[in-house]
Design an enzyme around this catalytic site. Structure first.
Site, mmCIF file in Angstrom:
data_model
loop_
_atom_site.group_PDB
_atom_site.id
_atom_site.type_symbol
_atom_site.label_atom_id
_atom_site.label_comp_id
_atom_site.label_asym_id
_atom_site.label_seq_id
_atom_site.Cartn_x
_atom_site.Cartn_y
_atom_site.Cartn_z
ATOM 1 N N ASP A 1 3.308 0.912 13.454
ATOM 2 C CA ASP A 1 2.741 -0.443 13.380
ATOM 3 C C ASP A 1 3.561 -1.515 14.081
ATOM 4 O OD1 ASP A 1 0.627 0.575 11.883
ATOM 5 O OD2 ASP A 1 1.615 0.168 9.987
ATOM 6 N N ASP B 1 0.802 -1.220 0.000
ATOM 7 C CA ASP B 1 0.000 0.000 0.000
ATOM 8 C C ASP B 1 0.836 1.271 0.000
ATOM 9 O OD1 ASP B 1 0.876 -0.459 2.581
ATOM 10 O OD2 ASP B 1 -1.078 -0.215 3.531
#
Length: 737
Positions: free
Chosen positions: A450, A72
């Site tokens: 993350d 992404d």
């Protein structure tokens, strides 16, 4: 086990050197030869192992061992069957084109194995640039670029849908591209030019548009994500002549079939399998289904393995959607689908060998080995099967070779039971902090979105300790080491069991602060420690940008008190020599403040500096008291040698985004200075060995990695080695070649 376990048969004979040659940058549609860096550097990733959302994986249907993956925010990759690793294909994308590092879709040509197409564009928002299509005749070794007049959204909702790009099976010169806001585009010259075509659905504000394109024989199908899933508002269309599109008759309706996510065609049974969810994902899905269309007579059959909505053992609801789907090219009626956003019972893959009449969960008997990437345990005893599973592939030459992407890695199996990350060479971390210790086992500690903080005991292997635990952070917001006491390190971040921690062994092991301010739970921000680690200053920033007063601790986080004289959101840095000195830059007013009492109070020193951007960076040169460097982006670089009382502009560069320091060159008295900025016409990576009087560019046109403005640091033990934090390509480290 080997990384991505494809056949070792070479598929690159006859295309000499293409596997090893990095992608070349393109200008106005023409291939441009890459200019070598004057510094002559070799660039590599500090290995983490994935660490990002793999949104698509694509096996070439006609060539054994040829596969591609997309992410992404971190570009696209080709599998190199000779070395068992992924080769990055888009590292040539530079600073000005940062929005193109997200891959919305990819396509291969079954009839021409060397051809590859990428649709690039990370965000579809008004502030982002338009998308582009890259086309290659040599499997991504070199590219030609066409800029689009529309925006794409590789990091928007629906980024796991697709593929939205398709080579027409009837004519290799014809390509189709589904967009989010601008309908369907068509090219008749292999992607060189694009035009909008008539399509029966109208885009809406949700921004999904065309979610998938797939060929079933000579008929093309397009999924539509802006329908509400009710009868009379179709979300699946087809064309048999490449001109007229029509709604597919009798298609599924209802909430569970609101958004078509992915589709795959079984050429043996001539059936099209479609996964659906009630939202595009990867988040927000709570319902979904799987249906198949017999293309010979138009008959639809629901083949959903397990319907969402059931009860869990703890009284919750088993809610999820369906995501990936792949057919077995060798075995008729054999299909693999994935659940997505299934948090209660954990996502899985379901496999059928009888066309969907019965299914087996591949998770139930899965044995998962993450020894090569230990962070995937996320601080637990064993890893989970995965989440955000919208990319699934079945090797067309090996029925038991199945792969699936998650929010952090790509798993694969060769026997449908034993699974391991197959991710070598693919690095997608969004890195925001870098520390290179002056001593100890590790040369690097990183903080990322993350995956929190990693202690890199080796640069060539995923950290053996995995993520920093006690507590585990989903994302890191602060990381600092005491300059005069490098064994002491502190970190902050988003966590469920605490938001701050300290280490007394250089970052190997951690313990949570005994207490933390209440605001830390919802707004953990950067943290700094003074020279000897006796004082901490913690800033607080909510994810929406709201700032709160900083707080101070002089007892290793057992107690905290507000620093009233410190402006909210100010950029903090500790003096590396004097333990009582702290500095703060108030970007809202352009004021440099200092504290001479260990952070108890701050007073203004220099005023009238550049203001207005919270991403301005303040850095202290190591081993020197009062030597400060202020990066103010396109306004340049400023330096103070009197503790912030005055600043002078560094005339050798006109833009500075981040500055760091490393070991001095032989015979030099000042540390090497590293810069992401502009000394001439382009934004690049530079090194100066003469205190910023002159600079040498050390990256090249093949190695640019989009936006790299978060952090840079040299290695204090090795002259010339530099670490760069990227937004989607992990940590790149370079050394003189």
């Amino acid at each position: 086990m080997p990384a991505f376990q494809l056949s070792r048969r070479s598929v690159l004979a006859g295309t000499a050197a293409t596997a090893a040659v990095a992608a070349l940058p393109m200008v106005q549609g023409r291939a441009q030869a890459a200019a070598p860096a004057a510094g002559g550097y070799r660039w590599r990733n500090a290995v983490m192992g994935g660490t990002g959302f793999v949104t698509g994986v694509l096996f070439h249907p006609a060539v054994r061992g040829l596969a591609y993956a997309r992410t992404d925010i971190g570009g696209a990759y080709r599998w190199d069957d000779r070395t068992d690793r992924w080769v990055p294909l888009t590292d040539h994308i530079g600073w000005d084109d940062w929005n193109l590092l997200g891959v919305e879709a990819m396509a291969v040509d079954p009839a021409h194995p060397n051809r590859l197409y990428l649709a690039l564009g990370t965000y579809a928002q008004s502030w982002a640039g338009n998308g582009a299509v890259l086309r290659s005749e040599d499997r991504g070794a070199t590219w030609t670029r066409t800029d689009l007049t529309v925006k794409l959204g590789a990091n928007e909702d629906g980024r796991g849908c697709g593929e939205r790009l398709l080579v027409d099976p009837r004519d290799s010169d014809t390509l189709w591209l589904g967009t989010r806001h601008d309908g369907l585009l068509k090219s008749t010259d292999r992607g060189a030019t694009w035009k909008a075509v008539s399509f029966p659905a109208t885009p809406s504000a949700t921004g999904q548009g065309v979610t998938l394109l797939v060929a079933a024989g000579r008929t093309l199908y397009a999924g539509w994500g802006d329908s509400d899933g009710t009868a009379g508002k179709p979300n699946l269309y087809r064309t048999s002549d490449g001109t007229t599109w029509e709604a597919v008759p009798n298609q599924p309706t209802g909430t569970a079939a609101k958004v078509p996510i992915r589709a795959a065609y079984d050429r043996h049974t001539r059936e099209l399998y479609v996964t659906y969810a009630n939202a595009p994902g990867p988040n927000g899905q709570s319902d979904g289904s799987v249906h198949k269309l017999r293309t010979t007579d138009g008959r639809w059959t629901e083949v959903t393995p397990v319907k969402p909505g059931g009860a869990t053992e703890d009284g919750g609801t088993d809610s999820f959607g369906y995501g990936g789907v792949a057919v077995d090219a060798r075995r008729p009626g054999t299909v693999v689908v994935s659940t997505n956003n299934r948090w209660a019972l954990i996502d899985t893959l379901y496999r059928t060998t009888d066309g969907g009449r019965t299914w087996k969960s591949l998770k139930d008997k899965a044995v998962i080995d993450v020894s090569e990437t230990p962070y995937l345990k996320w601080g637990a005893d064993k890893p989970k099967f995965g989440w955000w599973i919208q990319a699934v592939g079945v090797d067309p030459f090996d029925s038991e070779h199945v792969v699936y992407g998650t929010g952090a890695t790509l798993y694969g199996t060769r026997d449908l039971k034993h699974w391991a990350p197959q991710i070598r060479g693919l690095e997608e971390a969004s890195v925001v902090q870098l520390v290179s210790p002056p001593s100890g086992a590790a040369h690097l500690i990183t903080g990322s979105r993350d995956i929190g903080v990693l202690y890199h005991d080796r640069l060539t292997a995923s950290p053996s300790r995995g993520m920093a635990t006690n507590p585990v952070f989903g994302s890191a917001t602060g990381l600092a080491q005491a300059p005069a006491k490098p064994s002491y390190v502190v970190r902050t971040g988003w966590g469920d069991h605490g938001n701050g921690a300290y280490s007394n062994d250089g970052g190997k092991t951690w313990a949570p602060f005994k207490a933390q301010p209440a605001v830390a739970k919802d707004a953990p921000g950067p943290i700094v420690t003074n020279a000897d680690g006796s004082v901490l200053l913690w800033s607080f920033v909510h994810w929406d940008g709201t700032t709160y007063p900083a707080q101070r601790s002089d007892d290793n986080g057992a107690g905290w008190s507000e620093v009233a004289s410190l402006p909210k959101g100010a950029v903090l840095v500790a003096d590396p020599v004097d333990r009582k000195l702290f500095y703060a830059f108030d970007y809202s007013t352009g004021t440099l403040l200092a504290s001479t009492d260990g952070g108890l109070t701050f007073t203004a020193r220099a005023t009238g500096l550049k203001s207005g951007d919270k991403e301005f960076q303040l850095t202290a040169a190591p081993g020197r008291s009062g030597d400060l460097w202020l990066s103010v982006k396109w306004n340049g670089l400023y330096r103070s040698t009197d503790g912030g009382a005055t600043f002078a502009k560094v005339s050798s560069c006109w833009a500075s985004y981040t500055v760091g320091f490393g070991k001095a060159a032989e015979g030099a008295s000042y540390p090497a200075v590293y810069l992401v900025g502009s000394t001439e016409s382009i934004t690049a990576v530079y090194r100066s060995d003469d205190e910023a009087k002159t600079w040498t560019r050390i990256n090249d046109d093949r190695h640019q990695w989009g936006w790299i403005g978060a952090a840079i640091t040299g290695d204090p033990r090795i002259h010339g080695r530099v670490y760069i934090a990227t937004n989607g390509r992990g940590v790149q480290y370079g050394e003189p070649s």
